[in-house]
Design a protein around this motif. Structure first.
Motif, PDB file in Angstrom:
ATOM      1  N   THR A 114       0.815  -1.226   0.000  1.00  0.00           N
ATOM      2  CA  THR A 114       0.000   0.000   0.000  1.00  0.00           C
ATOM      3  C   THR A 114       0.841   1.264   0.000  1.00  0.00           C
ATOM      4  N   ASN A 115       2.149   1.157   0.177  1.00  0.00           N
ATOM      5  CA  ASN A 115       3.023   2.331   0.190  1.00  0.00           C
ATOM      6  C   ASN A 115       3.653   2.602  -1.175  1.00  0.00           C
ATOM      7  N   THR A 116       3.119   2.006  -2.229  1.00  0.00           N
ATOM      8  CA  THR A 116       3.635   2.245  -3.578  1.00  0.00           C
ATOM      9  C   THR A 116       2.487   2.645  -4.505  1.00  0.00           C
ATOM     10  N   ARG A 117       2.846   3.270  -5.615  1.00  0.00           N
ATOM     11  CA  ARG A 117       1.880   3.591  -6.660  1.00  0.00           C
ATOM     12  C   ARG A 117       2.628   3.771  -7.973  1.00  0.00           C
ATOM     13  N   ILE A 118       1.906   3.732  -9.084  1.00  0.00           N
ATOM     14  CA  ILE A 118       2.501   4.005 -10.384  1.00  0.00           C
ATOM     15  C   ILE A 118       2.819   5.500 -10.460  1.00  0.00           C
ATOM     16  N   SER A 119       3.977   5.824 -10.972  1.00  0.00           N
ATOM     17  CA  SER A 119       4.400   7.227 -11.029  1.00  0.00           C
ATOM     18  C   SER A 119       3.623   8.007 -12.080  1.00  0.00           C
ATOM     19  N   SER A 120       3.855   9.306 -12.104  1.00  0.00           N
ATOM     20  CA  SER A 120       3.219  10.191 -13.084  1.00  0.00           C
ATOM     21  C   SER A 120       4.017  10.285 -14.376  1.00  0.00           C
ATOM     22  N   CYS A 121       5.045   9.488 -14.520  1.00  0.00           N
ATOM     23  CA  CYS A 121       5.924   9.568 -15.690  1.00  0.00           C
ATOM     24  C   CYS A 121       5.207   9.085 -16.942  1.00  0.00           C
ATOM     25  N   GLU A 122       5.656   9.612 -18.080  1.00  0.00           N
ATOM     26  CA  GLU A 122       5.132   9.194 -19.379  1.00  0.00           C
ATOM     27  C   GLU A 122       6.162   8.317 -20.087  1.00  0.00           C
ATOM     28  N   PRO A 123       5.717   7.261 -20.822  1.00  0.00           N
ATOM     29  CA  PRO A 123       4.317   6.827 -20.927  1.00  0.00           C
ATOM     30  C   PRO A 123       3.832   6.185 -19.640  1.00  0.00           C
ATOM     31  N   ALA A 124       2.559   5.858 -19.595  1.00  0.00           N
ATOM     32  CA  ALA A 124       1.968   5.274 -18.391  1.00  0.00           C
ATOM     33  C   ALA A 124       2.680   3.987 -18.004  1.00  0.00           C
ATOM     34  N   ASN A 125       2.792   3.772 -16.703  1.00  0.00           N
ATOM     35  CA  ASN A 125       3.367   2.549 -16.114  1.00  0.00           C
ATOM     36  C   ASN A 125       4.873   2.434 -16.348  1.00  0.00           C
ATOM     37  N   SER A 126       5.522   3.528 -16.684  1.00  0.00           N
ATOM     38  CA  SER A 126       6.967   3.453 -16.931  1.00  0.00           C
ATOM     39  C   SER A 126       7.798   3.772 -15.690  1.00  0.00           C
ATOM     40  N   GLY A 127       7.158   3.901 -14.542  1.00  0.00           N
ATOM     41  CA  GLY A 127       7.887   4.149 -13.298  1.00  0.00           C
ATOM     42  C   GLY A 127       7.052   3.766 -12.102  1.00  0.00           C
ATOM     43  N   ILE A 128       7.700   3.550 -10.956  1.00  0.00           N
ATOM     44  CA  ILE A 128       7.030   3.206  -9.697  1.00  0.00           C
ATOM     45  C   ILE A 128       7.582   4.134  -8.625  1.00  0.00           C
ATOM     46  N   THR A 129       6.716   4.595  -7.713  1.00  0.00           N
ATOM     47  CA  THR A 129       7.138   5.540  -6.679  1.00  0.00           C
ATOM     48  C   THR A 129       6.410   5.237  -5.377  1.00  0.00           C
ATOM     49  N   HIS A 130       6.659   6.073  -4.348  1.00  0.00           N
ATOM     50  CA  HIS A 130       6.078   5.853  -3.028  1.00  0.00           C
ATOM     51  C   HIS A 130       4.689   6.479  -2.935  1.00  0.00           C
ATOM     52  N   SER A 131       3.939   6.055  -1.947  1.00  0.00           N
ATOM     53  CA  SER A 131       2.618   6.601  -1.668  1.00  0.00           C
ATOM     54  C   SER A 131       2.355   6.487  -0.183  1.00  0.00           C
TER      55      SER A 131
END
Length: 277
Positions: A114-131
């Motif tokens: 639950t502490n992760t999410r897909i990043s705002s980077c383009e294209p979609a799903n090209s990065g992972i970050t914290h939440s």
């Protein structure tokens, strides 16, 4: 604008910035892998980064080189080394040839993380970050996520990442170990479906036979045949010609009896003649 109103606006802006960072890396960090500078007042750290992406899920070739399988799906772990914790991170995959970010190697969240999410980077799903936007901020030790390797003929790749330990302590534009492209998976031949283990029995009703059976004939009494004996015909010739028809056996017996009778009569006649003389 009054002084009180200006202070209120400044506080709200600071809270918005803090909430944005706690909710994950901003889009501005996607191309540089640098934390949002207005929120982090100090320069990035230059000493060795005490965090890593665990790459032990990848296979090694005969030379000990790590390699990925094109199209393979992996569960990766971003974790600390030692007793330190972290508050934020950003991970993206990069092509070794020119450091460009891969657009065909998507990341995905794991439901329990639950502490992760897909990043705002383009294209979609090209990065992972914290939440981890909770208050107080959550101190993380490791996070897990899924990553799908790029297709065949991509070449060597690596993971680029940034990590924030505290407000003023962070590492930017870090690199994981290199991953070589491994052999593509072989297609599995399709096997035909096996027949059911329990065959359905087929009930066959026997039909009456149309082939006639052997006929049963009631035994009949044999009537003995009575041979008709033709009358004997005296023969003037003692011999029988070659082309004469053979008389039946019953005829011979009758002729013999007639001969004996004739001889007996001749003897009687001779005796009578003697007596008369």
């Amino acid at each position: 604008m009054s002084l009180a109103a200006s202070v209120l606006v400044l506080l709200l802006a600071c809270l918005y910035a803090a909430d944005a960072r706690s909710g994950g890396a901003p889009a501005a960090a996607c191309g540089t892998l640098m934390p949002d500078l207005p929120g982090h007042t100090a320069n990035g750290q230059t000493d060795p980064v005490p965090y890593e992406i665990d790459l032990t899920v990848f296979d090694e070739d005969e030379n000990g080189t790590l390699q990925y399988t094109p199209g393979g799906v992996y569960t990766l772990t971003f974790r600390r080394m030692g007793d330190v914790t972290f508050r934020g991170f950003l991970v993206r995959a990069r092509l070794a040839a020119d450091n460009s970010f891969l657009t065909n190697a998507p990341f995905a969240m794991i439901a329990s993380q639950t502490n992760t999410r897909i990043s705002s980077c383009e294209p979609a799903n090209s990065g992972i970050t914290h939440s981890n936007g909770q208050s107080p901020r959550v101190e993380l030790t490791e996070v897990r996520f899924q990553w799908t390797a790029p297709p065949a003929d991509t070449g060597p790749i690596f993971f680029g990442f940034a990590v924030v330990q505290t407000q003023n302590v962070y590492w930017a534009a870090q690199m994981s170990a290199m991953l070589e492209e491994g052999p593509a998976p072989t297609a599995t031949p399709t096997t035909p479906a096996e027949p059911s283990a329990t065959p359905i029995p087929t009930v066959v009703t026997p039909e009456p036979s149309t082939t006639p059976g052997p006929e049963t004939t009631a035994p009949t009494e044999e009537t003995p045949s009575v041979a008709t004996v033709p009358p004997a015909v005296p023969s003037s010739s003692p011999t029988t010609p070659d082309n004469a028809t053979t008389e039946p056996e019953g005829t011979e017996s009758t002729a013999s009896a007639s001969g004996v009778l004739f001889s007996g009569l001749s003897i009687l006649l001779a005796m009578l003649a003697t007596l008369l003389l």
